[in-house]
Design a protein around this motif. Structure first.
Motif, PDB file in Angstrom:
ATOM      1  N   PRO A 125      22.762 109.546   1.016  1.00 22.78           N
ATOM      2  CA  PRO A 125      21.354 109.131   1.013  1.00 22.78           C
ATOM      3  C   PRO A 125      21.107 107.705   1.479  1.00 22.78           C
ATOM      4  CG  PRO A 125      22.248 109.022  -1.197  1.00 22.78           C
ATOM      5  CD  PRO A 125      23.347 109.584  -0.326  1.00 22.78           C
ATOM      6  N   GLY A 126      22.140 106.947   1.794  1.00 23.70           N
ATOM      7  CA  GLY A 126      21.962 105.540   2.131  1.00 23.70           C
ATOM      8  C   GLY A 126      21.477 105.310   3.549  1.00 23.70           C
ATOM      9  N   PRO A 127      21.146 104.063   3.897  1.00 23.93           N
ATOM     10  CA  PRO A 127      20.723 103.736   5.261  1.00 23.93           C
ATOM     11  C   PRO A 127      21.882 103.879   6.234  1.00 23.93           C
ATOM     12  CG  PRO A 127      20.992 101.746   3.936  1.00 23.93           C
ATOM     13  CD  PRO A 127      21.119 102.895   2.999  1.00 23.93           C
ATOM     14  N   GLY A 128      21.566 104.272   7.476  1.00 26.26           N
ATOM     15  CA  GLY A 128      22.588 104.463   8.476  1.00 26.26           C
ATOM     16  C   GLY A 128      23.588 105.539   8.087  1.00 26.26           C
ATOM     17  N   ARG A 129      23.137 106.565   7.414  1.00 30.41           N
ATOM     18  CA  ARG A 129      24.013 107.541   6.796  1.00 30.41           C
ATOM     19  C   ARG A 129      24.633 108.500   7.804  1.00 30.41           C
ATOM     20  NH1 ARG A 129      18.604 108.737   4.939  1.00 30.41           N
ATOM     21  NH2 ARG A 129      17.757 110.557   6.014  1.00 30.41           N
ATOM     22  N   ALA A 130      25.792 109.028   7.425  1.00 25.69           N
ATOM     23  CA  ALA A 130      26.474 110.039   8.224  1.00 25.69           C
ATOM     24  C   ALA A 130      26.076 111.443   7.787  1.00 25.69           C
ATOM     25  CB  ALA A 130      27.989 109.873   8.095  1.00 25.69           C
ATOM     26  N   GLY A 131      25.346 111.551   6.675  1.00 30.17           N
ATOM     27  CA  GLY A 131      24.898 112.842   6.174  1.00 30.17           C
ATOM     28  C   GLY A 131      23.415 112.794   5.877  1.00 30.17           C
ATOM     29  N   ILE A 132      22.990 113.572   4.892  1.00 33.30           N
ATOM     30  CA  ILE A 132      21.580 113.620   4.520  1.00 33.30           C
ATOM     31  C   ILE A 132      21.466 113.501   3.008  1.00 33.30           C
ATOM     32  CG2 ILE A 132      20.966 115.041   6.516  1.00 33.30           C
ATOM     33  CD1 ILE A 132      20.799 117.424   4.656  1.00 33.30           C
ATOM     34  N   ASP A 133      20.262 113.281   2.541  1.00 34.75           N
ATOM     35  CA  ASP A 133      20.000 113.186   1.106  1.00 34.75           C
ATOM     36  C   ASP A 133      19.709 114.580   0.571  1.00 34.75           C
ATOM     37  OD1 ASP A 133      19.321 112.637  -1.466  1.00 34.75           O
ATOM     38  OD2 ASP A 133      17.598 111.351  -1.000  1.00 34.75           O
TER      39      ASP A 133
END
Length: 502
Positions: free
Chosen positions: A389-397
């Motif tokens: 869920p963080g900024p610049g994430r490699a996944g999604i929230d």
């Protein structure tokens, strides 16, 4: 021992049998790690692996620790191993016998498909012969890779032929459907077939050579049996016991673990059956005795995760849309429903987006112990990006409100469009998102296999079983030799050999 996944339990059984005093600390209320179990209203589900290969690995584990596997667990060979269906409506059953499979491919795909598969499997068999003992029998390193090349100067070309799994599939197979079948084996290591090394072709051969097996009552029973063997050898298993820190003494050697309740367990050796990233980035970070050491995963791509649905299905209905293990869709124990655009699925997953048309995997065991009479308990899985869920994430929230319910409906729609419409039979479903996996297993982002095998050497150079921290060892799917039940059990054997007898 940190963690009671299959790797941790197998290592505990081996070390206890070798005379060590073993305590296993598991943060969850149940053992098994990713080999999970869920029960509700008379329905029960394996929530992790649903297919066992290389049963000889577990037979050796039980024999080495004091008794035959058959005395603890029944194994049932599956035939077909799985049924594969494609977007154009065609498909085939992966028959257990080699002659039967070749005939099936000729009959259901095209004349000559069986011969093409035989040539591919012969290549994969050569890869297996080159890598089997050198790769699986001990810890791996760059030096060992070089020795492998020196020992097999001709065979090493087979390991790298085609460079990627997609490349080697294209080299031997002339049809997109057969190539998709082979490329799916990249997902067994959480990887992208376009980037995963050609050596992963060996997974297809292993599944064919050793067969696909099921444990009546659910594969979770295998984890329970290993735990029981560990207890019989006087290992102590503590559930609901999170470890917060692996502590170190003078010189940096491990000297125990600190628990969430503030208690401390002294130890001469710590075996971590936790994700390697969690060990280096979390459990060692707060310890004394110097810096925690560099995370050996470097810039490795996280493995894909998965979005699962546990479907509690009532009896099959009559008329159009009826489905079930004996219904017109021909559902077997394992069914794989491929999309029209396989590349789009991997583009989405490894770029942190939800695939709109993913491959759908269905495990529908014909096991009357898992559901009320006339009902079925199905496990459905699609590839998914990790929870990030963080900024610049490699996944999604995955905790975003409404996302899980919306995507669950999408998966059920896809199943219906591909011939498995069970919505009129659905009593209830339980979703398991990557965020749920992260919370249940402690795996960062819910990445099923830790780091992927994307890259030329990634499959061979996972985090080492013996770490740079004296007295600390890694076991499980994020370390060498990799993920999947047999490899995890083999990592336990490697660690037990490294630790040695008491």
């Amino acid at each position: 021992m940190v963690g009671a996944g299959v790797g941790g339990l197998a290592a505990a059984a081996r070390l206890a049998a070798a005379g060590h005093v073993v305590t296993v600390c598991e943060q969850a209320p149940q053992l098994g790690g990713k080999l999970g179990w869920y029960s509700r209203d008379g329905f029960s589900f394996d929530t992790g692996p649903s297919l066992l290969t290389m049963p000889e690995v577990f037979e050796e584990l039980f024999t080495a620790t004091g008794g035959a596997l058959a005395d603890s667990v029944e194994l049932r060979r599956l035939d077909p191993i799985a049924t594969y269906r494609f977007a154009d409506g065609s498909g085939f059953a992966a028959r257990a016998g080699d002659d039967d499979l070749r005939a099936e491919l000729d009959d259901t795909l095209y004349a000559g498909a069986g011969a093409e598969w035989a040539r591919f499997d012969a290549h994969a068999a050569k890869v297996w012969e080159v890598t089997r003992d050198s790769f699986l029998s001990g810890p791996m390193s760059a030096g060992r890779l070089l020795r492998l090349a020196a020992a097999h100067p001709g065979g090493i070309g087979a390991v790298t032929a085609g460079r990627t799994l997609r490349g080697v599939a294209a080299r031997y197979l002339g049809d997109d459907r057969l190539r998709m079948f082979v490329e799916r084996y990249a997902t067994y290591t959480g990887s992208d077939p376009r980037r995963a090394p050609a050596a992963l072709a060996v997974i297809a051969h292993i599944e064919r050579r050793y067969g696909g097996w099921y444990v009546p009552g659910g594969l979770y029973r295998l984890g329970e049996a290993i735990a029981q063997r560990a207890r019989e050898r006087k290992a102590e298993i503590r559930l609901d016991t999170p470890v917060m820190t692996i502590s170190r003494g003078p010189g940096g050697r491990v000297d125990g673990v600190i628990l969430a309740d503030g208690g401390r367990l002294p130890a001469d050796v710590v075996v971590a059956n936790a994700d390697a990233a969690t060990v280096y980035g979390g459990l060692l970070a707060g310890s004394a005795g110097g810096r925690p050491g560099r995370w050996p995963g470097g810039r490795a791509t996280p493995s894909l995760s998965g979005f699962a649905l546990l479907l509690a299905l009532g009896p099959p209905t009559d008329g159009p849309g009826a489905a079930g293990t004996s219904g017109p869709a021909g559902t077997g124990h394992h069914t794989v429903l491929f999309p029209a655009d396989y590349d789009a699925e991997f583009d989405a997953v490894f770029r942190g987006r939800l695939p709109t048309d993913p491959t759908v995997y269905v495990s529908a065991p014909a096991d009357p112990t898992l559901a009320p009479a006339g009902c079925e308990a199905w496990f459905v899985l699609v590839n998914a990006p990790p929870h990030d869920p963080g900024p610049g994430r490699a996944g999604i929230d995955w905790d975003r409100p409404g996302l899980v319910a919306t995507y669950a409906a999408r998966v059920l729609e896809l199943m219906a469009a591909r011939g498995l419409d069970v919505r009129d039979r659905l009593r209830w479903y339980e979703p398991i998102s990557p965020a749920d996996l992260e919370r249940r297993t402690g795996t960062p982002g819910g990445s099923i296999y830790g780091s992927s095998s994307n890259g030329a050497r990634a499959a061979f150079l996972r985090p080492a079983n013996r770490t740079a921290v004296p007295g600390l060892f890694l076991v499980g799917g994020s370390s060498h030799p990799g993920g999947g039940l047999p490899l995890v059990a083999l990592s336990a054997r490697i660690v037990a050999d490294l630790v040695g007898p008491a």
